[in-house]
Design a protein around this motif. Structure first.
Motif, PDB file in Angstrom:
ATOM      1  N   MET A   1       1.003  -1.173  -0.023  1.00  0.00           N
ATOM      2  CA  MET A   1      -0.073  -0.172   0.032  1.00  0.00           C
ATOM      3  C   MET A   1       0.835   1.291  -0.176  1.00  0.00           C
ATOM      4  SD  MET A   1      -3.082   1.119   2.770  1.00  0.00           S
ATOM      5  CE  MET A   1      -3.775   2.797   2.541  1.00  0.00           C
ATOM      6  N   GLU A   2       0.612   2.113  -0.896  1.00  0.00           N
ATOM      7  CA  GLU A   2       1.205   3.262  -0.906  1.00  0.00           C
ATOM      8  C   GLU A   2       0.844   4.382   0.111  1.00  0.00           C
ATOM      9  OE1 GLU A   2       2.744   5.674  -5.118  1.00  0.00           O
ATOM     10  OE2 GLU A   2       0.924   6.222  -4.476  1.00  0.00           O
ATOM     11  N   THR A   3       2.039   5.067   0.746  1.00  0.00           N
ATOM     12  CA  THR A   3       1.987   6.222   1.492  1.00  0.00           C
ATOM     13  C   THR A   3       2.130   7.484   0.966  1.00  0.00           C
ATOM     14  OG1 THR A   3       2.391   4.808   3.361  1.00  0.00           O
ATOM     15  CG2 THR A   3       2.683   7.186   3.619  1.00  0.00           C
ATOM     16  N   ARG A   4       0.957   8.326   0.854  1.00  0.00           N
ATOM     17  CA  ARG A   4       1.096   9.467   0.186  1.00  0.00           C
ATOM     18  C   ARG A   4       1.538  10.581   1.248  1.00  0.00           C
ATOM     19  NH1 ARG A   4      -4.924   9.880  -1.493  1.00  0.00           N
ATOM     20  NH2 ARG A   4      -5.165   9.011   0.605  1.00  0.00           N
ATOM     21  N   LEU A   5       2.825  11.459   0.872  1.00  0.00           N
ATOM     22  CA  LEU A   5       3.370  12.235   1.752  1.00  0.00           C
ATOM     23  C   LEU A   5       3.212  13.735   1.403  1.00  0.00           C
ATOM     24  CD1 LEU A   5       5.099  12.484   4.531  1.00  0.00           C
ATOM     25  CD2 LEU A   5       7.081  12.151   2.796  1.00  0.00           C
ATOM     26  N   VAL A   6       3.054  14.583   2.184  1.00  0.00           N
ATOM     27  CA  VAL A   6       3.228  16.162   2.089  1.00  0.00           C
ATOM     28  C   VAL A   6       4.442  16.521   2.927  1.00  0.00           C
ATOM     29  CG1 VAL A   6       2.127  18.483   2.372  1.00  0.00           C
ATOM     30  CG2 VAL A   6       0.943  16.660   1.360  1.00  0.00           C
ATOM     31  N   ILE A   7       5.398  17.209   2.305  1.00  0.00           N
ATOM     32  CA  ILE A   7       6.277  18.056   3.111  1.00  0.00           C
ATOM     33  C   ILE A   7       6.331  19.311   3.386  1.00  0.00           C
ATOM     34  CG2 ILE A   7       8.889  18.207   3.233  1.00  0.00           C
ATOM     35  CD1 ILE A   7       9.256  15.714   1.349  1.00  0.00           C
ATOM     36  N   VAL A   8       6.518  19.760   4.883  1.00  0.00           N
ATOM     37  CA  VAL A   8       6.037  21.124   5.051  1.00  0.00           C
ATOM     38  C   VAL A   8       7.480  21.495   5.713  1.00  0.00           C
ATOM     39  CG1 VAL A   8       4.761  22.768   6.556  1.00  0.00           C
ATOM     40  CG2 VAL A   8       3.691  20.640   5.502  1.00  0.00           C
ATOM     41  N   ASP A   9       8.105  22.642   5.275  1.00  0.00           N
ATOM     42  CA  ASP A   9       9.378  23.127   5.674  1.00  0.00           C
ATOM     43  C   ASP A   9       9.661  24.465   5.015  1.00  0.00           C
ATOM     44  OD1 ASP A   9      12.442  23.545   6.088  1.00  0.00           O
ATOM     45  OD2 ASP A   9      11.998  21.820   7.251  1.00  0.00           O
ATOM     46  N   ASP A  10      10.185  25.571   5.665  1.00  0.00           N
ATOM     47  CA  ASP A  10      10.021  26.642   4.948  1.00  0.00           C
ATOM     48  C   ASP A  10      11.587  26.791   4.416  1.00  0.00           C
ATOM     49  OD1 ASP A  10      11.596  26.453   7.376  1.00  0.00           O
ATOM     50  OD2 ASP A  10      11.867  28.806   7.623  1.00  0.00           O
ATOM     51  N   ASP A  11      12.625  25.782   4.491  1.00  0.00           N
ATOM     52  CA  ASP A  11      13.722  26.067   3.734  1.00  0.00           C
ATOM     53  C   ASP A  11      13.521  25.045   2.367  1.00  0.00           C
ATOM     54  OD1 ASP A  11      16.333  25.339   2.909  1.00  0.00           O
ATOM     55  OD2 ASP A  11      17.020  25.649   5.043  1.00  0.00           O
ATOM     56  N   ALA A  12      13.669  25.777   1.399  1.00  0.00           N
ATOM     57  CA  ALA A  12      13.480  25.033   0.173  1.00  0.00           C
ATOM     58  C   ALA A  12      14.681  24.007  -0.165  1.00  0.00           C
ATOM     59  CB  ALA A  12      13.708  26.047  -1.038  1.00  0.00           C
ATOM     60  N   LEU A  13      15.727  24.129   0.365  1.00  0.00           N
ATOM     61  CA  LEU A  13      16.801  23.097   0.176  1.00  0.00           C
ATOM     62  C   LEU A  13      16.372  21.942   0.952  1.00  0.00           C
ATOM     63  CD1 LEU A  13      20.131  24.899   0.450  1.00  0.00           C
ATOM     64  CD2 LEU A  13      19.027  24.142  -1.610  1.00  0.00           C
ATOM     65  N   ARG A  15      13.428  20.779   2.153  1.00  0.00           N
ATOM     66  CA  ARG A  15      12.199  20.263   1.123  1.00  0.00           C
ATOM     67  C   ARG A  15      12.515  19.482  -0.055  1.00  0.00           C
ATOM     68  NH1 ARG A  15       9.884  25.199   1.266  1.00  0.00           N
ATOM     69  NH2 ARG A  15       9.829  25.489  -0.864  1.00  0.00           N
ATOM     70  N   ALA A  16      13.732  20.066  -0.662  1.00  0.00           N
ATOM     71  CA  ALA A  16      14.262  19.259  -1.973  1.00  0.00           C
ATOM     72  C   ALA A  16      15.095  17.957  -1.459  1.00  0.00           C
ATOM     73  CB  ALA A  16      14.980  20.344  -2.576  1.00  0.00           C
ATOM     74  N   GLY A  17      15.769  18.425  -0.372  1.00  0.00           N
ATOM     75  CA  GLY A  17      16.444  17.043   0.051  1.00  0.00           C
ATOM     76  C   GLY A  17      15.443  15.918   0.731  1.00  0.00           C
ATOM     77  N   LEU A  18      14.440  16.220   1.371  1.00  0.00           N
ATOM     78  CA  LEU A  18      13.503  15.265   1.762  1.00  0.00           C
ATOM     79  C   LEU A  18      12.778  14.663   0.655  1.00  0.00           C
ATOM     80  CD1 LEU A  18      11.995  17.162   4.797  1.00  0.00           C
ATOM     81  CD2 LEU A  18      13.492  15.137   4.890  1.00  0.00           C
ATOM     82  N   ARG A  19      12.237  15.327  -0.302  1.00  0.00           N
ATOM     83  CA  ARG A  19      11.749  14.811  -1.677  1.00  0.00           C
ATOM     84  C   ARG A  19      12.667  13.763  -2.063  1.00  0.00           C
ATOM     85  NH1 ARG A  19       7.722  15.703  -5.505  1.00  0.00           N
ATOM     86  NH2 ARG A  19       6.649  17.349  -4.547  1.00  0.00           N
ATOM     87  N   LEU A  20      13.997  14.310  -2.482  1.00  0.00           N
ATOM     88  CA  LEU A  20      14.702  13.363  -3.084  1.00  0.00           C
ATOM     89  C   LEU A  20      14.863  11.942  -2.332  1.00  0.00           C
ATOM     90  CD1 LEU A  20      16.927  13.032  -5.532  1.00  0.00           C
ATOM     91  CD2 LEU A  20      18.662  14.018  -3.968  1.00  0.00           C
ATOM     92  N   MET A  21      15.248  12.324  -0.850  1.00  0.00           N
ATOM     93  CA  MET A  21      15.082  11.062  -0.225  1.00  0.00           C
ATOM     94  C   MET A  21      14.198  10.255   0.180  1.00  0.00           C
ATOM     95  SD  MET A  21      16.433  11.219   3.970  1.00  0.00           S
ATOM     96  CE  MET A  21      15.029  11.996   4.445  1.00  0.00           C
ATOM     97  N   LEU A  22      12.966  10.621   0.082  1.00  0.00           N
ATOM     98  CA  LEU A  22      11.579   9.861   0.393  1.00  0.00           C
ATOM     99  C   LEU A  22      10.997   9.503  -0.693  1.00  0.00           C
ATOM    100  CD1 LEU A  22      10.561  11.936   3.726  1.00  0.00           C
ATOM    101  CD2 LEU A  22      11.612   9.521   3.626  1.00  0.00           C
ATOM    102  N   ASP A  23      10.701  10.350  -1.841  1.00  0.00           N
ATOM    103  CA  ASP A  23       9.983  10.068  -2.710  1.00  0.00           C
ATOM    104  C   ASP A  23      10.349   8.741  -3.643  1.00  0.00           C
ATOM    105  OD1 ASP A  23       7.799  10.264  -4.607  1.00  0.00           O
ATOM    106  OD2 ASP A  23       8.907  11.752  -5.883  1.00  0.00           O
ATOM    107  N   GLY A  24       9.764   7.713  -3.485  1.00  0.00           N
ATOM    108  CA  GLY A  24      10.327   6.412  -4.315  1.00  0.00           C
ATOM    109  C   GLY A  24      10.850   5.437  -3.280  1.00  0.00           C
ATOM    110  N   ALA A  25      11.119   6.142  -1.896  1.00  0.00           N
ATOM    111  CA  ALA A  25      11.382   4.999  -1.109  1.00  0.00           C
ATOM    112  C   ALA A  25      10.412   4.039  -0.797  1.00  0.00           C
ATOM    113  CB  ALA A  25      11.660   5.668   0.404  1.00  0.00           C
TER     114      ALA A  25
END
Length: 215
Positions: A1-13, A15-25
């Protein structure tokens, strides 16, 4: 089952790092981002999610208030705080606002991904250091301890057993094995415990159990 995730952080870098790390995990898909807590409702309207990974200190609406607003939504997603800040006030404030967990940004990526999946399944997730400090904090609660014990007194014996196991961090399967119950029966007891205690999630049950000194 796929978990849909929203990332909330005021630092764009970040957010980008978390997306790179988690999207597709394994089992995780990042469906949206927000740069401030005040933007989260609109993002969730456009991109329904199972879990929100929430920073705490943001220039507009902070993470605690944003968590409160998210949890007030119909069928809300779980909220997991991910921050560099771990003061007692922020930890307890986030959990009381309805967060299902509290993690620190220096945790290994695999642990963060596992916590997201656990939160989607209704399991509480706390960084080990946070769990120990939380126990110390609530142990000094005085009047809060009395109120917590009174709340637990509203439960039946079996419901209290289940609540205590939740306070120890046990999963539904572990509770079932220890109390000789089926997982569906455990889930039914958990639902009843949430209603009787007037809380939203297992982490808040655990907080009450720790405050009562019952774990």
């Amino acid at each position: 089952m796929e978990t849909r995730l929203v990332i909330v952080d005021d630092d764009a870098l970040v957010r980008a790092g978390l997306r790179l790390m988690l999207d597709g995990a394994e089992g995780i898909r990042v469906v949206g981002e927000a740069a401030d807590g005040g933007d989260v409702p609109q993002v969730l309207d456009a991109h329904p999610a199972d879990v929100v990974l929430m920073d705490l200190r943001m220039p507009g609406v902070d993470g605690i208030e944003a968590t409160r607003r998210v949890r007030a939504r119909p069928s809300p997603p779980a909220v997991v705080v991910l921050t560099t800040f771990d003061t007692d006030t922020e930890v307890v404030g986030a959990l009381r606002a309805g967060a299902a967990g509290y993690l620190l940004k220096d945790m290994p990526p695999a642990r963060i991904a596992a916590a997201v999946r656990a939160a989607a399944g209704g399991e509480p997730v706390l960084a080990p250091d946070i769990a120990r400090r939380l126990m110390d904090t609530v142990a000094a609660g005085g009047g809060e301890a009395r109120a917590a014990r009174q709340a637990l007194d509203r439960l039946t014996g079996r419901e209290r057993d289940v609540a205590v196991e939740i306070g120890r961090g046990s999963s539904n399967a572990e509770i079932g094995r220890r109390l000789y119950l089926s997982v569906p029966t455990v889930k039914a007891h958990v639902s009843s415990v949430l209603v009787k205690l007037g809380v939203e999630n297992r982490t808040q049950v655990a907080l009450l159990v720790q405050q009562a000194g019952a774990a």
